[in-house]
Design a protein around this motif. Sequence first.
Motif, PDB file in Angstrom:
ATOM      1  N   HIS A   1     -28.275 -23.863  37.554  1.00  0.00           N
ATOM      2  CA  HIS A   1     -29.528 -24.088  36.846  1.00  0.00           C
ATOM      3  C   HIS A   1     -30.444 -22.878  37.047  1.00  0.00           C
ATOM      4  CE1 HIS A   1     -28.687 -28.282  35.898  1.00  0.00           C
ATOM      5  NE2 HIS A   1     -28.309 -28.476  37.145  1.00  0.00           N
TER       6      HIS A   1
ATOM      7  N   ALA B   1     -26.271 -30.983  34.681  1.00  0.00           N
ATOM      8  CA  ALA B   1     -24.966 -30.478  35.114  1.00  0.00           C
ATOM      9  C   ALA B   1     -24.173 -31.627  35.720  1.00  0.00           C
ATOM     10  CB  ALA B   1     -25.131 -29.351  36.125  1.00  0.00           C
TER      11      ALA B   1
ATOM     12  N   ASP C   1     -20.845 -24.893  29.603  1.00  0.00           N
ATOM     13  CA  ASP C   1     -21.981 -25.291  28.768  1.00  0.00           C
ATOM     14  C   ASP C   1     -21.650 -24.999  27.308  1.00  0.00           C
ATOM     15  OD1 ASP C   1     -24.361 -25.849  27.550  1.00  0.00           O
ATOM     16  OD2 ASP C   1     -25.601 -24.695  28.931  1.00  0.00           O
TER      17      ASP C   1
ATOM     18  N   LYS D   1     -21.842 -29.331  31.195  1.00  0.00           N
ATOM     19  CA  LYS D   1     -23.306 -29.302  31.130  1.00  0.00           C
ATOM     20  C   LYS D   1     -23.761 -29.920  29.812  1.00  0.00           C
ATOM     21  CE  LYS D   1     -25.775 -26.002  33.016  1.00  0.00           C
ATOM     22  NZ  LYS D   1     -26.381 -24.678  33.304  1.00  0.00           N
TER      23      LYS D   1
END
Length: 1298
Positions: free
Chosen positions: A1266, A1293, A921, A979
């Motif tokens: 998540h 994702a 991410d 992500k």
Amino acid sequence: MADAIPSGLLEACVVVGVSSDKLKELQQAYHQDRGIKLPLLDAEVLQAHAPPFVKKENAGDAPNHTLAFSRLQRRRSYMKKREKPAEPAQDAAKSNGASQPPAENLSVPKDIDLVALPQLCFPAGLQIYRDCREDSYHFLVFTDVCGNRTYGVVVQYHRPIQSSKDVLSQHNNHSTSLRLYTTYGICVISKYPYYSALRDCLSCLLIQLKTCRLMEFEERVNEFSAKLALVPVPPPGQLHVEFSLRPLQIVLPSREDKDRPAVDLDLHLPFLCFRPRELLEVVTCILMEQRMVFCSTDWARLTLVAECLMLYIHPLQWQHPFVPILSRQMLDFVMAPTSFLMGCHIHHIEEIVSEMDDVILINIDEGILIPLSEESADLPSTPCAARDCFIKRAEGLQIHYDLEVCHLGTGTDVNVLRAKRRDWQRRLNTEIQRITLELIVNIFGEVLDHLNYEHRVFNSEEFLRSREITDQKFYQKVLDTHIFHSFLRDRLNGKMDAFTRMELSTRSETHKTRSMADYPRRPTMHEMALKCTSPETRLSKKLGMSLPNLSEHAPIDRTRQTSFKKVRSESGLHVLEKPIKTFKLPELPPPLSYHYVQNYYSDLINQLGRVMVLMGPSDSSLMARYHYLRGFVSFVAGKRLDALGDFQNLYKTDTDIFPVELVTALVDSLDKEERAQADQRPELIRLLSRVKREHERERARPPEYGTIKKFRLPKTHMQLEDFVRSVQESGIVKDLSTIHRLFDALTVETCKGAFGVDSALKAPCQSVFYLDSCLDGQQKQVDPDVFRYFYTIWKETEAEAQDVDLPVAVLKHMEHNECVYKLSSSVKTNYGVGKIAMTQRRLFLLTEGRAGYVEITKFRDIEDVRISSAALLLLRIPSLKIKSSLKKEVFEANLKSECDLWNLMVKEMWAGRKMADEHKDPQYMQQALTNALLMDAVVGCLQSQKAIFAASKLAYFDRMKLEVPMMVTKTTSETLKHKINPSLDLTSQQAVDVLLYTPGQLGVADADGGGNPKLWCARSDGKVLVFDAASWSMQQNAVQVGMSRVNCMLGVNQQQLWIGSQDSVIYIINPCSMACNKQLTEHRSEVTGLALEERSDKFSLLVAYSCSAEGTVIVWDVSTLQVRKNFSLSCGRLQSLQLHKGTLWCCARDCIMGVRRNGTVQHKIPINSHLHSGLLTFSCCLLLDEKEQLWSGSADSGQLCVWRCGDLSGTFQKIQLPDCTGVLCMIKVKDQIWVGGHGCSSGMSRGKIYVVDAERHSVEKELVAHTDSVQTLSSAEDRYVLSGSAGQDGKIAIWKVE
């Protein structure tokens, strides 16, 4: 409800001249003394003609019957109103007995005032001549108090004054030298600026008037006016209207879109009058709202040039008095204290110069500007880059028609010649509009980067500081104008107009894609090095744009302002135009007979219907224009329900041109019988309810919808709520949690009045700070001086980073989008003496002397960061030590007083990089960089004993690393690819409700990502975002689909993507143009499911299915968007549907049903038969075609149930998902079933994904990435799976499929 009837081309036709009594007196005097000087007369209104011209009750009247103006407001002419009080009794009696109608009988629509019209028709006065002069035309613009404009075209033509002596002389063959000629002015008034068309209409009228007798004059004008009232105005788009008014064919061009006026004049006229540089000066005067007076020897030229200039500045709109023609009696208007744009004859210039010294005279004939004051003469010029671009483009225009047709022969058909000229002019007008629009975009495009849409704030000071020094004076003047304020209001309201579309199409690649990776938020070092700017220019930006808020958009590439080649964007200027279609009206009937008029409307409606039948559904945009035109005509013809039906069809063809005000008026005009009939037609019921909702929504619109605030530093103490608003308005950061931590940092020591001044520690800004103990029982507040000082430090730190000038030898070591964000002072290190530089990826040493590059470490390679002290004589100097996994030697720097700050910053960046790599991410790294920069500003602001402690409040990721293990499992790490945060532009996360992947299109240009696959993401605020699935970067601004949440999406074909919303509407987006201008409104409850039936061959009908929550299923013909069939199912809440071998499988909360195409329930699995398994409701189901299996899940159970489609009443298999508390979605990928839901992980509630083997019915993988429920899944060609989570996480994702 006559007022609600829409108007056609004509609003009124007014005849202006001299009364017959005065003409007789003048004629008699002339016969007595032919040497007398002919006086200049004052004109007055002689006739006024306005619709309605016929009524149903007048069906039996003669065609020349004079109708009462029942819906009109009676007005007296200017001259009669002025002269009547002074008129003697005998003169009054004589006047009343004259052939002219009394003033009381002159009637016009209530929004037209005749008081000044005679003066405007004869601005130089009405002159009597001894010979017949050539006809002349000029143009008028009327503006009411609300700013609404009405347009007029005036022709002055001459007729001989008839008298008994003239008749005798003609019988005796005497000379006609005694004849005098008077001038009549005929003014056609319209709500629409059809200058050329109305001029052509008047030319046709004059052919009749010059051969008719005086007694037939009024009848001919009345009939002419009634014909024009029958001509409908075309809707916005590519459909023009043509009608015949012998001997000419006249065309009414349509508006390009609903926000633009129709263009029916030669836009190149100003280019013939002014050179490009002088023309830019005129535009600059308009943008700065100067007091301008245009002058010319030609009255027509005044209005046409002024109107062209108004179109040049679109979408900006002139907000002040606009009077292109001033008569000789109106010259005192130039004494108005406000800004204005007025025009007068060049003969009046000396009079204006003698009275005024603060206006700008613009001589159209000579193409020059004459400022009458030093202030006007010193006006700044247009920004340099925009000016150069405009001049270059203007010089390339071909504005001479003779050069276009010099190779052609002489035509003999005047209408063919006019059509060729008209087509050339339309193409030239389009090019000029693009050039002038590009000028406006180049001037104001970057304003958008300084807008805060949530708080409706424009940071004008920051915008000004970001401009070039030479351009700042221009912007200082423009930013305070009413024009600019109106422009800002439209931007903040999210108006999608021509400016917005061009601004999007001409953005640089960096800004347009808005990559979700860890990139800088301002120009990189490479971009700065490429700019050939002087040191003075760089210093002008010392307090430029804010330091990066990495949760906002990327900055626009400045090359559009600095490089002409970049400005010359093919996508911005050479857009494919839709072909123009022209609809020819039937022959205009005798307009004063009701029956003929009704037959004309019937023929027109039938002709439109035939054209629409022949068209078919291929071109829905053009079909929408025909629906609009037929609805308009039906309304005028009194067929209100048919009109409503046509306007209802606009939802399926093009909602952009839906006439809200017209339909509202139409609905209000329905009588009881018509409303009862409408209530029996479902499509009209939907339209009526929709109009009512729109009206209520408009009334409920908040008052701040039109407000604009400028950013101001606070002047009072701020509690948390006020502090959040101030930080967001300043543009420093948007994220709420980050702002809360910043608030804690700035209030570590602030608490006024607890112990008194003696125990206080004072900051350089003279604010008083206290220890934490004083905060007990008191509410934290941030002092305004603290905030001001923090904001100043933030700006100064940014300026220092922007002024870093790296040599080429250093730049080659950095990546293309890397940027230096922090630079230390010169320090001694074990690598040499120099400055430590921090980018978003690494630390490096910028060595002194001969500038060089020594890499310290990348953040992902750090193993340890700590502070130690080195002995120096009797002192111990703190030093920062950084150990890298790639180097044996530990880096050590004697940072002295900066050591603690750099320790915090490096640790935060290290922790952010570690979490970003583990969670795939990039936003973690972006947020870490923001935190580090905020730490720097906090320390610089406080400069107290607890400054470092305050800055540590912002060390979010470093603290998270210590407090809560954020490691992801090996399985998750190996499967997770990337992500995305689709809520980066928002202050708080929004849920990802629906995801849809659409494959790329072969043969589609890739210039704008058109051929690439796309990921469509529906957020919980009702907006749909589009990502390029090749780079996972955002491709477009969010598309708003209604005001409710989205439940489902379906890619139907390359032209249609269907979106089912909770507001019961199916919205249709064109994936190529990104236009969302079609809607299906047949459902009565929220749309919950969409499915597409596969065609057996390419020639078979494409059919789609949709369902709504109350159990309605509708079958659609995709090509026509018409309902083929609908049926209703009895169930709790219908949630989804899918097709399997001709059977429609519908999943409801209380059952799963297999339904035939005719609506007959073939199979049913009720939930109550499975209560023993723990199922309370069904949440989703999935059909496996090849295995003939039906899978189901429940939102309140961690089990999956699997049935055999051939034996649904038999036993089923249960699959228990580990640590799962609910299933929300399922998809099939290869031989796997991916299941999304929620469950527990490490004692916390998390969103989970389970990968189940479809053959063995076993869980192969358990994925946790998540922090909230996984509520949507989508497959990308079986290579990737995309998951979206609820609001607390709100991220997407991307998972690899094995």
